[in-house]
Write a protein that holds these residues in place. Sequence first.
Motif, short mmCIF file in Angstrom:
data_model
loop_
_atom_site.label_atom_id
_atom_site.label_comp_id
_atom_site.label_asym_id
_atom_site.label_seq_id
_atom_site.Cartn_x
_atom_site.Cartn_y
_atom_site.Cartn_z
N LEU A 1 -60.89 92.58 -45.25
CA LEU A 1 -60.77 91.43 -46.16
C LEU A 1 -61.41 91.81 -47.48
O LEU A 1 -62.57 92.21 -47.53
N VAL A 2 -60.62 91.70 -48.55
CA VAL A 2 -61.07 92.20 -49.85
C VAL A 2 -61.35 91.01 -50.77
O VAL A 2 -60.43 90.31 -51.20
N ALA A 3 -62.63 90.82 -51.05
CA ALA A 3 -63.05 89.68 -51.88
C ALA A 3 -63.30 90.15 -53.31
O ALA A 3 -63.88 91.21 -53.53
N HIS A 4 -62.86 89.37 -54.27
CA HIS A 4 -63.20 89.65 -55.67
C HIS A 4 -64.35 88.71 -56.04
O HIS A 4 -64.71 87.82 -55.26
N PRO A 5 -64.97 88.88 -57.20
CA PRO A 5 -66.20 88.13 -57.48
C PRO A 5 -66.06 86.61 -57.40
O PRO A 5 -67.03 85.91 -57.13
N ARG A 6 -64.85 86.09 -57.60
CA ARG A 6 -64.70 84.63 -57.58
C ARG A 6 -64.14 84.10 -56.26
O ARG A 6 -63.91 82.89 -56.13
N ASP B 1 -63.72 93.99 -53.84
CA ASP B 1 -62.62 94.56 -54.64
C ASP B 1 -63.24 95.48 -55.69
O ASP B 1 -64.28 95.17 -56.28
N GLN B 2 -62.62 96.64 -55.89
CA GLN B 2 -63.09 97.58 -56.91
C GLN B 2 -61.87 97.95 -57.76
O GLN B 2 -61.16 98.92 -57.45
N THR C 1 -58.34 91.40 -57.82
CA THR C 1 -58.74 90.62 -59.00
C THR C 1 -57.52 90.30 -59.87
O THR C 1 -57.37 89.18 -60.35
N ALA C 2 -56.64 91.28 -60.05
CA ALA C 2 -55.45 91.07 -60.89
C ALA C 2 -54.54 90.02 -60.26
O ALA C 2 -53.99 89.16 -60.96
N ARG D 1 -55.73 79.59 -59.14
CA ARG D 1 -56.68 79.30 -58.06
C ARG D 1 -57.36 80.59 -57.60
O ARG D 1 -57.32 80.93 -56.40
N PRO D 2 -57.97 81.34 -58.52
CA PRO D 2 -58.52 82.65 -58.12
C PRO D 2 -59.50 82.57 -56.96
O PRO D 2 -59.60 83.51 -56.16
#
Length: 232
Positions: free
Chosen positions: A145-150, A175-176, A116-117, A124-125
Amino acid sequence: MMGTGIAQSLALAGCRVRLNDVAPERLQASVNTIEHGRFGLRRGVERGKVTAAAADEALARITTTVSLEDACAGIDLAIEAVPEDLTLKCDVFRRLDQAAPPAAILTSNAAGLPITALAWATGRPERVLGWHWAQPVAVIRLAELVAHPRTAQEAIDYVSELARRCGKNPIVVKDQPDSWGYVANRINRAVRLEARRVVEEGVASEDQVDEIMRDCFRWPMGPFEMQRPGSM
Ligand SMILES: NC(=O)c1ccc[n+]([C@@H]2O[C@H](COP(=O)([O-])OP(=O)(O)OC[C@H]3O[C@@H](n4cnc5c(N)ncnc54)[C@H](O)[C@@H]3O)[C@@H](O)[C@H]2O)c1
């Protein structure tokens, strides 16, 4: 280290690869490792894993540059593999965002930092995700594969397909940002802590713990063996 194996894997999968590093000697060493290393292309040919023609073609697809801007010209995808330092990675993501075409997907091989950071260091998040590989890249199937909320589904699908082309098994996790590590490293860390506790309590020796985990769970190696230099 990781960038070398990742470049080799992608080149073998048919991608044109530009390897970028701030240190020219690391680029030279990477190309040498890709060609002649323990898990490199020539050994792959000797073991019958790769044809000589495929190895030659893969090598021809790899170029090197110390310029991030040159490396990013016209790319579809970037894979960042600089040391595990959040400030450094955020800075690299800012620069990737400026240098790469707007549609390019930006991924990180971070072992546990918040994706996320990194995503919000860019404009382009939705085109940013984690792509966690493991060493030795040529043989380990991990593609966490690590997905963040967006993160956009389209970006996840693109990277999943590419991971499959590299012979990996893509698994998408969330992602956490509150805890270091995604899935593989969080669980591995918990196992290592408990294994250490067992030894410190005098319940068993390191070798016994390793043997028990191999016998009981068919692990290829125990938690202490895994930490010894050259084991992976
Ligand atoms: N080593 C492993 O087994 C392993 C496994 C999975 C994930 N990772 C992760 O992969 C990443 C890289 O780890 P590594 O072991 O390959 O590190 P490494 O130190 O071997 O390689 C990092 C490379 O990045 C280069 N570099 C530093 N700053 C740079 C910049 N601004 N621009 C371009 N290049 C730069 C360095 O010169 C070096 O060659 C880390 O986030 C690490 O946690 C490592």
